[in-house]
Enzyme design. Structure first.
Site, PDB file in Angstrom:
ATOM      1  N   GLU A   1      -3.366   1.290  15.705  1.00 52.68           N
ATOM      2  CA  GLU A   1      -4.250   0.383  16.454  1.00 52.68           C
ATOM      3  C   GLU A   1      -3.970   0.451  17.960  1.00 52.68           C
ATOM      4  O   GLU A   1      -4.868   0.327  18.790  1.00 52.68           O
ATOM      5  CB  GLU A   1      -4.072  -1.052  15.921  1.00 52.68           C
ATOM      6  CG  GLU A   1      -4.742  -1.199  14.549  1.00 52.68           C
ATOM      7  CD  GLU A   1      -4.090  -2.213  13.623  1.00 52.68           C
ATOM      8  OE1 GLU A   1      -3.245  -3.006  14.097  1.00 52.68           O
ATOM      9  OE2 GLU A   1      -4.406  -2.191  12.416  1.00 52.68           O
TER      10      GLU A   1
ATOM     11  N   HIS B   1       1.787   2.560  16.601  1.00 56.08           N
ATOM     12  CA  HIS B   1       0.839   2.080  15.598  1.00 56.08           C
ATOM     13  C   HIS B   1      -0.554   2.602  15.927  1.00 56.08           C
ATOM     14  O   HIS B   1      -0.948   2.656  17.101  1.00 56.08           O
ATOM     15  CB  HIS B   1       0.848   0.549  15.543  1.00 56.08           C
ATOM     16  CG  HIS B   1       0.170   0.033  14.310  1.00 56.08           C
ATOM     17  ND1 HIS B   1      -1.188  -0.044  14.208  1.00 56.08           N
ATOM     18  CD2 HIS B   1       0.670  -0.401  13.131  1.00 56.08           C
ATOM     19  CE1 HIS B   1      -1.507  -0.512  12.998  1.00 56.08           C
ATOM     20  NE2 HIS B   1      -0.364  -0.740  12.323  1.00 56.08           N
TER      21      HIS B   1
ATOM     22  N   SER C   1      -2.720  -1.175   3.300  1.00 58.48           N
ATOM     23  CA  SER C   1      -3.158  -1.914   2.105  1.00 58.48           C
ATOM     24  C   SER C   1      -2.102  -1.956   1.011  1.00 58.48           C
ATOM     25  O   SER C   1      -2.406  -1.881  -0.183  1.00 58.48           O
ATOM     26  CB  SER C   1      -4.458  -1.330   1.551  1.00 58.48           C
ATOM     27  OG  SER C   1      -5.476  -1.416   2.530  1.00 58.48           O
TER      28      SER C   1
ATOM     29  N   ASN D   1       4.196  -6.589   9.583  1.00 59.94           N
ATOM     30  CA  ASN D   1       3.598  -6.459  10.913  1.00 59.94           C
ATOM     31  C   ASN D   1       2.512  -7.520  10.997  1.00 59.94           C
ATOM     32  O   ASN D   1       1.438  -7.378  10.428  1.00 59.94           O
ATOM     33  CB  ASN D   1       3.014  -5.044  11.067  1.00 59.94           C
ATOM     34  CG  ASN D   1       2.284  -4.859  12.394  1.00 59.94           C
ATOM     35  OD1 ASN D   1       2.346  -5.741  13.268  1.00 59.94           O
ATOM     36  ND2 ASN D   1       1.605  -3.730  12.550  1.00 59.94           N
TER      37      ASN D   1
ATOM     38  N   GLU E   1       1.169   5.706   8.138  1.00 58.66           N
ATOM     39  CA  GLU E   1       0.062   4.793   7.876  1.00 58.66           C
ATOM     40  C   GLU E   1      -1.263   5.534   8.055  1.00 58.66           C
ATOM     41  O   GLU E   1      -1.747   5.681   9.191  1.00 58.66           O
ATOM     42  CB  GLU E   1       0.113   3.611   8.837  1.00 58.66           C
ATOM     43  CG  GLU E   1       1.372   2.781   8.686  1.00 58.66           C
ATOM     44  CD  GLU E   1       1.242   1.408   9.336  1.00 58.66           C
ATOM     45  OE1 GLU E   1       1.659   0.443   8.712  1.00 58.66           O
ATOM     46  OE2 GLU E   1       0.690   1.322  10.444  1.00 58.66           O
TER      47      GLU E   1
ATOM     48  N   LYS F   1       0.743  -8.390  13.393  1.00 63.17           N
ATOM     49  CA  LYS F   1      -0.348  -8.006  14.298  1.00 63.17           C
ATOM     50  C   LYS F   1      -0.703  -9.212  15.191  1.00 63.17           C
ATOM     51  O   LYS F   1       0.192  -9.972  15.554  1.00 63.17           O
ATOM     52  CB  LYS F   1      -1.543  -7.482  13.501  1.00 63.17           C
ATOM     53  CG  LYS F   1      -1.141  -6.297  12.595  1.00 63.17           C
ATOM     54  CD  LYS F   1      -2.294  -5.554  12.016  1.00 63.17           C
ATOM     55  CE  LYS F   1      -1.760  -4.419  11.162  1.00 63.17           C
ATOM     56  NZ  LYS F   1      -2.813  -3.648  10.536  1.00 63.17           N
TER      57      LYS F   1
ATOM     58  N   GLY G   1      -5.845  -1.950   6.379  1.00 60.94           N
ATOM     59  CA  GLY G   1      -6.702  -3.123   6.323  1.00 60.94           C
ATOM     60  C   GLY G   1      -8.034  -2.873   5.646  1.00 60.94           C
ATOM     61  O   GLY G   1      -8.944  -3.683   5.755  1.00 60.94           O
TER      62      GLY G   1
END
Ligand code: 13P
Length: 692
Positions: free
Chosen positions: A537, A535, A653, A448, A607, A450, A613
């Site tokens: 985010e 996702h 991660s 991904n 996730e 991003k 991250g």
């Protein structure tokens, strides 16, 4: 056919086993009888004088032990290969010996079954040919013999059998044979044993006459006897027919003082008679002479005749008298007869009206302290034999019963082990199916990107990844999900059989006045096959709710896109142990409305937001636990089979260094990679985790 063969092999094994056990046992209970037989063989080979008695006696016990043990091993199928070979070798030797005794007739009875079963040499040969054939059959198919006892318990049967048979031999040597198969057994009437029934077959003889006339010598029989011109030279008489031989045909007693035959006197005596039997006084055991003398005194007191019957010379008799102070009268008899009467030197016999009512080895003479009345008032004067049934019961209790109990216990144990193994195999099979299923469901590594990389850099990275994976085929499905603007260009450089393409989002509307949005249809038109939806985010920064995501899911599927659907909890939610609840709600809110067919296009990516991250990876156990949970709720919704076929990825991660550990977990089918998907080497390192 194979069942028939197994049956035949086991029949042969049973015949051999029972024959060997019987022949070993009857030899073991009469070690002296077996020794005499071995001596007969040695004499036939003119070797008797070179072989000392201790060798023939040890040989007799060893032979009994070998036969008995082989029989037991055959019966229990212990060391099948070795035992069947050894048995065959033994039968080859035995058969050769019986061929010899059949042809040369050096012994009248082979002695295979001691005195229990007497076979002619012809019958013995036939028996051995059958046994040899049976032994060869078992040797050819040893593994067809089914085990009666498990391998781990075989040592018990082996040691028990060997100890039992050696102890039996030693005891019978010390006492007397447990079973007495000879004509002089307890209960036998010697007079009756000597009788020839009326009409019994008579022996036949043929006489040949040698006559001479005019210097010529010829042989004639009574049928062609010539005239008197022939002069008689010699005659030969041979027996042509055996005739009936009574069981006791050699019982004859001669008084050593008078030289008179006292057989009739002894046998016609009304009441009790003691006979102290010693085949050889020179070799007789003199350790119990005190007891013997006391029994003689007792006999004298109660006017019971007492004789010592021996086959010894006068010199040996006198030596015995000097040694023991014996005052009893002596008479002589045939040595073989005395050996047959009692297997103890000396041994004591008590007759009543010519019937043997008691027999004692010199080691087990009647207790002299109990001899306080005439025999008819004492146990000694009653027949002392236990009887065959009670002896058989003793053998049953001491040998067969413990072995039977052991065998039954062993078989139950083996059976339960078999059941346990079967159950384990079943569960292994289920586990295998599960593992295969896991193999069947797709292993995926998806990138991904991003909001990273401009078009040129993106295309360059896509190219690099494509080249690397075309050159070295990955062990999993690889997807790269790029920003919208890259899609069409990247699609041009990818071999989508090796690296599939996906978008990071799509609109929740079909089309129209939605400035800045990209529809699922548009995504699909670039050549992309996948789209990431849900996702964290997008949920967090663009406020995508479960309802919006549901719309997006439906539109993506409607346009032929497959979905990487993300879910995961925040750190606070995990701390509050609400992760399962959160994840379940996310799935229920946006994808669990799908039907089973549509579900096949869903890949789930768990996730945890706290791991994205941040460098804080969920441990492989945490990830595995959650993925197992997700699979279980998928199973609840779509069934076990669909759950097993659903790929569930971990994201957050994930790096080349922790991917192998994560991917080794049974429920983790791959990863959704953020930061580490932006460099070819890093990304490939994760992909290669599936090769480890
Ligand atoms: P990182 O691998 O950078 O933690 O990102 C994970 C992710 O959000 C993938 O979608």
């Amino acid at each position: 056919m194979s069942k028939l063969r197994i049956l035949a092999v086991n029949l042969c094994r049973l015949i051999l086993a029972l024959t060997f056990i019987l022949s070993g046992y009857v030899k073991a209970i009469d070690p002296l009888g077996t020794q005499y037989k071995l001596k007969d063989y040695a004499a036939a080979l003119h070797l008797a004088e070179y072989i000392p008695d201790w060798i023939t006696l040890t040989g007799a016990i060893a032979l009994a032990m070998t036969e008995f043990a082989l029989g037991m091993f055959m019966l229990f199928a212990i060391q099948r290969r070795l035992v069947s070979k050894f048995t065959t070798a033994m039968m080859v030797v035995m058969t050769l010996i019986t061929v010899w005794i059949f042809i040369a007739n050096p012994v009248k009875d082979c002695g295979c079954f001691g005195d229990a079963i007497k076979l002619t040499n012809g019958e013995t040969l036939l028996k051995n040919i059958v046994l040899l054939a049976a032994a060869i059959v078992t040797m050819l198919r040893p593994m067809d013999m089914g085990r009666l006892i498990s391998k781990s318990n075989q040592w018990i049967v082996t040691n028990y059998s060997l100890i039992y048979i050696v102890c039996t031999s030693v005891y019978c040597l010390y006492a007397l044979p447990t079973f007495d198969f000879r004509p002089y057994h307890i209960g036998a009437n010697i007079k009756k044993g000597m009788e020839i029934p009326e009409g019994a077959e008579q022996p036949e003889f043929e006489t040949t006459f040698i006559l001479k006339k005019n210097g010529q010598t010829r042989e004639f029989t009574l049928d062609n006897y010539p005239d008197s011109t022939w002069e008689f030279v010699d005659s030969k008489t041979i027996q042509t027919r055996q005739g009936y031989e009574p069981p006791i045909h050699d019982f004859s007693l001669t008084d050593t003082e008078t030289g008179e035959d006292i057989t009739e006197n002894v046998l016609n005596h009304k009441g009790y008679t003691f006979l102290l039997i010693s085949r050889s006084l020179a070799y007789a055991d003199d350790s119990n002479f005190g007891d013997i003398d006391q029994i003689y005194e007792y006999a004298t007191e109660y006017k019971i005749p007492f004789y010592c019957v021996t086959a010894s010379t006068d010199k040996d008799i006198n030596r015995w008298r000097d040694l023991t102070g014996a005052e009893y009268p002596f008479c002589t008899a045939d040595e073989t007869t005395l050996k047959t009467i009692i297997r103890s030197n000396p041994g004591l016999l008590l007759l009543k009206d010519a019937t043997i009512i008691g027999k004692w080895s010199h080691n087990q003479l009647p207790d002299t302290e109990e001899l306080t009345a005439s025999p008819d008032k004492l146990p000694i004067g009653q027949q002392t034999d236990d009887g065959v049934t009670s002896k058989l019961i003793k053998v049953l209790l001491t040998f067969l019963l413990p072995l039977t109990v052991l065998t039954i216990a062993d078989r139950i144990w083996a059976w339960s082990k078999w059941v346990r193994n079967k159950e384990k195999k079943e569960s292994d099979k289920i586990f295998q199916i599960f593992k295969n299923k896991r193999k069947m469901r797709k292993k995926i590594v998806a990138g991904n990107w991003k909001m990273n990389l401009n078009l040129q850099d993106g295309v360059a990275l896509a190219k690099e990844i494509n080249e690397a994976l075309v050159a070295e085929k990955p062990n999993c499905e690889v997807i790269i999900c790029t920003p919208f603007i890259h899609l069409a260009s990247v699609a041009q450089v990818l071999d989508q059989n090796v690296v599939a393409l996906g978008a990071e989002n799509c609109a929740d509307k079909v089309k129209g006045a939605y400035t800045g949005e990209v529809s699922a249809e548009m995504v699909k038109s670039t050549g992309a096959q996948y789209v990431i939806l849900g996702h964290s985010e997008r949920r967090q920064y663009y406020h995508e709710t479960a309802e919006i995501l549901k719309e997006k899911v439906d539109l993506a599927l409607a346009n032929g896109l497959k979905i990487l659907f993300c879910c995961g909890e925040t750190l606070e939610e995990r701390k509050a142990e609400k992760q399962n609840e959160v994840v379940k709600a996310e799935l229920e809110g946006s994808v669990f409305h799908l039907d089973a067919e549509a579900w096949k296009n869903i890949v789930i990516a768990y996730e945890p937001i706290w791991a994205i991250g941040t460098g804080m990876t969920a441990t492989s156990d945490q990830a595995e636990e959650m993925l197992a949970y997700i699979r279980s709720i998928v199973a609840e919704k779509y069934g076990q089979e669909a759950a097993e076929e659903t790929s569930i990825l971990y994201g957050g991660s994930c790096k080349a260094s922790n991917a192998p550990e994560l991917f080794s977990k049974p429920n983790i089918d791959g990863g959704l990679i953020g930061g580490a998907s932006l460099k070819c080497a890093d990304f490939k390192g994760i992909i290669d985790a599936w090769k480890k």
